[in-house]
Design a protein around this motif. Structure first.
Motif, PDB file in Angstrom:
ATOM      1  N   TYR A  53       0.611  -1.255   0.001  1.00 52.87           N
ATOM      2  CA  TYR A  53      -0.446   0.183   0.009  1.00 52.87           C
ATOM      3  C   TYR A  53       0.754   1.397  -0.117  1.00 52.87           C
ATOM      4  CZ  TYR A  53      -4.263  -3.052   0.875  1.00 52.87           C
ATOM      5  OH  TYR A  53      -5.473  -3.359   0.732  1.00 52.87           O
ATOM      6  N   ARG A  69      -1.148  -1.812  -4.780  1.00 57.08           N
ATOM      7  CA  ARG A  69      -1.692  -1.885  -4.281  1.00 57.08           C
ATOM      8  C   ARG A  69      -3.015  -0.835  -3.737  1.00 57.08           C
ATOM      9  NH1 ARG A  69      -3.715  -7.196  -4.884  1.00 57.08           N
ATOM     10  NH2 ARG A  69      -4.694  -8.026  -2.886  1.00 57.08           N
ATOM     11  N   THR A  70      -2.966   0.563  -3.841  1.00 53.19           N
ATOM     12  CA  THR A  70      -3.971   1.624  -4.047  1.00 53.19           C
ATOM     13  C   THR A  70      -4.260   1.367  -5.081  1.00 53.19           C
ATOM     14  OG1 THR A  70      -2.079   3.154  -3.962  1.00 53.19           O
ATOM     15  CG2 THR A  70      -3.264   2.829  -0.894  1.00 53.19           C
TER      16      THR A  70
END
Length: 257
Positions: A53, A69-70
């Motif tokens: 993230y 991931r974001t």
């Protein structure tokens, strides 16, 4: 409602900090901004980085930016977006606030198509429907959308086209239309007084997607018997707020330049 988990709340607070500024932060930056213990920030940042993230910024040791991931989560959210459905939700909220008719429309060549409509509860209200098509230059939403086009694209769409009149107040002169669109660009709002319906005035604001491009417009329509300059100013503010809310739902961040 269930109990909020403090650790999860803090982790989300950290991620949301990266939406501001240049998108990079150090652990001391985060500690200072959120007023959290250094150990807590270190543990949360380490965990977020381990799950991709957050990632470290190349050649800037100790600084982080949002990780892949974001992006994956945002892409999945964007895939599930439905402009018409989100437009209906926002239009309903605006209509409940002002008790006037609210439309959301998109541009198709030189026409607008209404993709969402929520009626006023007043006995005197607009007769219109989602799915209806009207000449863009005769409506507030249409003029807002035309004004948002790049100049070359605008000319390719309107040059040589007849500007049909829907009422005696409709714009039919190309030079007058260009002047009106310039004023709309400067103000960021569009108005229409009796141009598509001799008994109705409208105000409209632009709706932007995640790239900042104008993809729709939201308008509030009022019968002339309820229109005043003060009422128009109030509804213009509501239209702008509603359009900003819908833009946020579509992934737009911040104010356009």
């Amino acid at each position: 409602m269930g109990r909020h988990v403090p650790a999860v709340t803090r982790a989300l607070d950290i991620l949301e900090l990266f939406l501001e500024g240049d998108g990079t932060l150090s652990a001391p930056d985060i500690t200072r901004r959120l007023n959290l213990p250094r150990t807590t920030v270190h543990e949360l940042v380490t965990t977020l980085a381990a799950r991709n993230y957050l990632v470290t910024v190349p050649e800037q040791p100790g600084r982080y930016r949002l990780g892949v991931r974001t992006h994956q989560l945002g892409s999945r959210y964007a895939e599930q977006l439905d402009l018409a459905a989100e437009g209906r939700r926002v239009a309903r909220e605006v209509a409940e606030t002002c008790d006037e008719t609210v439309h959301v429309a998109v541009l198709e060549d030189t026409d607008v198509i209404y993709i969402a409509k929520v009626d006023s509860t007043h006995a005197v209200r607009m007769v219109s429907a989602a799915g209806r098509k009207l000449p863009a230059h005769c409506t507030a939403v249409g003029k807002m959308l035309l004004a948002s086009l790049p100049e070359a694209e605008l000319r390719s769409r309107v040059d040589g086209r007849e500007l049909v009149a829907m009422t005696p107040h409709s714009i039919t002169d190309p030079a007058a239309l260009q002047q009106a669109l310039a004023a709309i660009r400067a103000r960021g709002l569009a108005t229409e007084h009796r141009e598509s319906n001799p008994d109705v005035s409208c105000v409209a604001a632009p709706v932007r997607d995640s790239t900042g491009r104008v993809v729709a417009a939201l308008s509030v329509s009022v019968p002339m018997i309820r229109w005043t300059e003060q009422r128009g100013a109030e509804l213009a503010e509501l239209a702008a707020e509603g359009a900003a809310d819908l833009s946020l739902r579509l992934g737009h961040r911040g104010r356009p330049a």
